[in-house]
Motif scaffolding. Sequence first.
Motif, PDB file in Angstrom:
ATOM      1  N   ALA A 124       3.081   9.084   7.104  1.00 35.28           N
ATOM      2  CA  ALA A 124       3.187   8.063   6.061  1.00 35.28           C
ATOM      3  C   ALA A 124       4.587   7.483   6.070  1.00 35.28           C
ATOM      4  O   ALA A 124       5.567   8.192   6.319  1.00 35.28           O
ATOM      5  CB  ALA A 124       2.874   8.649   4.694  1.00 35.28           C
ATOM      6  N   CYS A 125       4.682   6.189   5.788  1.00 45.91           N
ATOM      7  CA  CYS A 125       5.953   5.480   5.842  1.00 45.91           C
ATOM      8  C   CYS A 125       6.147   4.624   4.598  1.00 45.91           C
ATOM      9  O   CYS A 125       5.200   3.982   4.125  1.00 45.91           O
ATOM     10  CB  CYS A 125       6.002   4.595   7.091  1.00 45.91           C
ATOM     11  N   GLY A 126       7.363   4.635   4.083  1.00 46.12           N
ATOM     12  CA  GLY A 126       7.719   3.753   2.978  1.00 46.12           C
ATOM     13  C   GLY A 126       9.071   3.115   3.227  1.00 46.12           C
ATOM     14  O   GLY A 126       9.900   3.652   3.959  1.00 46.12           O
ATOM     15  N   SER A 143      23.270   5.226   3.759  1.00 46.07           N
ATOM     16  CA  SER A 143      23.921   5.533   5.035  1.00 46.07           C
ATOM     17  C   SER A 143      23.011   5.437   6.252  1.00 46.07           C
ATOM     18  O   SER A 143      23.510   5.284   7.369  1.00 46.07           O
ATOM     19  CB  SER A 143      24.496   6.964   4.989  1.00 46.07           C
ATOM     20  N   TYR A 144      21.689   5.530   6.060  1.00 45.52           N
ATOM     21  CA  TYR A 144      20.786   5.672   7.201  1.00 45.52           C
ATOM     22  C   TYR A 144      19.755   4.550   7.246  1.00 45.52           C
ATOM     23  O   TYR A 144      19.281   4.071   6.222  1.00 45.52           O
ATOM     24  CB  TYR A 144      20.074   7.033   7.156  1.00 45.52           C
ATOM     25  N   ASP A 145      19.421   4.176   8.466  1.00 43.24           N
ATOM     26  CA  ASP A 145      18.390   3.163   8.686  1.00 43.24           C
ATOM     27  C   ASP A 145      16.989   3.762   8.661  1.00 43.24           C
ATOM     28  O   ASP A 145      16.018   3.080   8.325  1.00 43.24           O
ATOM     29  CB  ASP A 145      18.585   2.496  10.056  1.00 43.24           C
ATOM     30  N   PHE A 146      16.882   5.044   9.053  1.00 41.27           N
ATOM     31  CA  PHE A 146      15.575   5.647   9.270  1.00 41.27           C
ATOM     32  C   PHE A 146      15.686   7.145   8.998  1.00 41.27           C
ATOM     33  O   PHE A 146      16.595   7.812   9.495  1.00 41.27           O
ATOM     34  CB  PHE A 146      15.136   5.425  10.720  1.00 41.27           C
ATOM     35  N   VAL A 147      14.769   7.661   8.183  1.00 37.03           N
ATOM     36  CA  VAL A 147      14.740   9.092   7.871  1.00 37.03           C
ATOM     37  C   VAL A 147      13.379   9.654   8.284  1.00 37.03           C
ATOM     38  O   VAL A 147      12.340   9.043   8.012  1.00 37.03           O
ATOM     39  CB  VAL A 147      14.981   9.359   6.377  1.00 37.03           C
ATOM     40  N   ILE A 148      13.396  10.807   8.937  1.00 35.68           N
ATOM     41  CA  ILE A 148      12.170  11.471   9.390  1.00 35.68           C
ATOM     42  C   ILE A 148      12.114  12.861   8.772  1.00 35.68           C
ATOM     43  O   ILE A 148      13.073  13.627   8.853  1.00 35.68           O
ATOM     44  CB  ILE A 148      12.129  11.594  10.923  1.00 35.68           C
ATOM     45  N   ALA A 149      10.979  13.176   8.157  1.00 36.60           N
ATOM     46  CA  ALA A 149      10.737  14.516   7.610  1.00 36.60           C
ATOM     47  C   ALA A 149       9.444  15.027   8.233  1.00 36.60           C
ATOM     48  O   ALA A 149       8.354  14.592   7.851  1.00 36.60           O
ATOM     49  CB  ALA A 149      10.625  14.470   6.097  1.00 36.60           C
ATOM     50  N   ARG A 150       9.576  15.950   9.172  1.00 34.65           N
ATOM     51  CA  ARG A 150       8.397  16.431   9.911  1.00 34.65           C
ATOM     52  C   ARG A 150       8.031  17.842   9.481  1.00 34.65           C
ATOM     53  O   ARG A 150       8.808  18.769   9.626  1.00 34.65           O
ATOM     54  CB  ARG A 150       8.672  16.404  11.423  1.00 34.65           C
ATOM     55  N   LEU A 151       6.809  17.991   8.947  1.00 33.83           N
ATOM     56  CA  LEU A 151       6.280  19.288   8.510  1.00 33.83           C
ATOM     57  C   LEU A 151       7.257  19.997   7.577  1.00 33.83           C
ATOM     58  O   LEU A 151       7.490  21.195   7.682  1.00 33.83           O
ATOM     59  CB  LEU A 151       5.926  20.153   9.719  1.00 33.83           C
ATOM     60  N   LEU A 163       6.295   6.318  15.266  1.00 30.46           N
ATOM     61  CA  LEU A 163       7.621   6.063  14.704  1.00 30.46           C
ATOM     62  C   LEU A 163       8.125   4.680  15.096  1.00 30.46           C
ATOM     63  O   LEU A 163       8.691   3.949  14.271  1.00 30.46           O
ATOM     64  CB  LEU A 163       8.608   7.137  15.177  1.00 30.46           C
ATOM     65  N   GLN A 164       7.901   4.307  16.335  1.00 26.50           N
ATOM     66  CA  GLN A 164       8.275   2.963  16.772  1.00 26.50           C
ATOM     67  C   GLN A 164       7.463   1.908  16.038  1.00 26.50           C
ATOM     68  O   GLN A 164       7.995   0.859  15.650  1.00 26.50           O
ATOM     69  CB  GLN A 164       8.074   2.833  18.280  1.00 26.50           C
ATOM     70  N   TRP A 165       6.191   2.168  15.859  1.00 20.79           N
ATOM     71  CA  TRP A 165       5.320   1.237  15.144  1.00 20.79           C
ATOM     72  C   TRP A 165       5.780   1.053  13.699  1.00 20.79           C
ATOM     73  O   TRP A 165       5.724  -0.048  13.147  1.00 20.79           O
ATOM     74  CB  TRP A 165       3.883   1.757  15.201  1.00 20.79           C
ATOM     75  N   PHE A 166       6.278   2.133  13.094  1.00 17.82           N
ATOM     76  CA  PHE A 166       6.794   2.049  11.732  1.00 17.82           C
ATOM     77  C   PHE A 166       8.182   1.415  11.666  1.00 17.82           C
ATOM     78  O   PHE A 166       8.684   1.174  10.568  1.00 17.82           O
ATOM     79  CB  PHE A 166       6.842   3.436  11.099  1.00 17.82           C
ATOM     80  N   GLY A 167       8.813   1.176  12.813  1.00 18.05           N
ATOM     81  CA  GLY A 167      10.073   0.442  12.810  1.00 18.05           C
ATOM     82  C   GLY A 167      11.255   1.138  13.429  1.00 18.05           C
ATOM     83  O   GLY A 167      12.363   0.584  13.433  1.00 18.05           O
TER      84      GLY A 167
END
Length: 275
Positions: free
Chosen positions: A268-270, A114-122, A39-43
């Motif tokens: 995966a990151c976009g 509104s958000y800088d970073f979104v995480i969707a896990r499983l 996650l850090q590597w992706f930003g």
Amino acid sequence: MIERNSTYDIEKAVLGYTGEMARLQVQVLMGWEKEFRNLQWFGLQDGMRILEVGSGPGFFTEQLVGQVPQSTITALEVDSTLLNEARNRLVPRFASQLEFVHASVYDSGLPDHSYDFVIARLLFLHLKDPLAAAGELSRVLKPGGKLVIIDVDDGIFGALHPDLPVLPSVLRKVADYVAWNGGNRLIGRSLPRLLRQAGFTDVDMDSILQHSDLLGIEGFRYQFDIRRFMGLCQKGVITQEELDQMKQASEKLNNSSEAYAMMNFVMACGTKPRT
């Protein structure tokens, strides 16, 4: 009532509510260090405004909030019971950092950009319309913001020792059954295409390997708990012979010091375009 439009329902978990909660917690702890590194590597950076979708009982949220103390985190979950589990456990310690939202990933009700970073896990493996969900998450991201999806692909599941020749066939049958119900246990391989179809750019991906010799065997025992396969046999998804072989593998993981397991998750990151 908020539409679930998903194949996952903890109330129907074959391990029961308590057993499923324990499985989810161990699953988070097994992969946490590598997942956070990526996650850090992706930003991901401390101080960002973060959205976690499909946050469930908050085990991943709990790990995340401790690592980014200057960030504000919104945990979004459609299941009110799981959301209350997370709220009751985490608010006493992290009230100033956390916001809990009871909503669908398809229609979050959150404001645009509104958000800088979104995480969707499983989460995406369970979604019946993953492209619509990715579009909604793009809407709430700021231009230049990132979406990271952490998920499975049973085609590159991992390995067991002693070898279990029937495992690829069982996993394929399970994937076909889940697909028939609207989910996708092969979602990992299609994540780059999904992100691009949703308008994301700078798409990248990586994998997270988990090995029982490094992390301990307990989490892998949950994954191969024979109760998770008995119902599939009763429904005709797998044969009795396949169930018997899975039972032997489960027993070896529980009782043999020679046994070990390896599992693979996909990240995966976009990036949402700035213009």
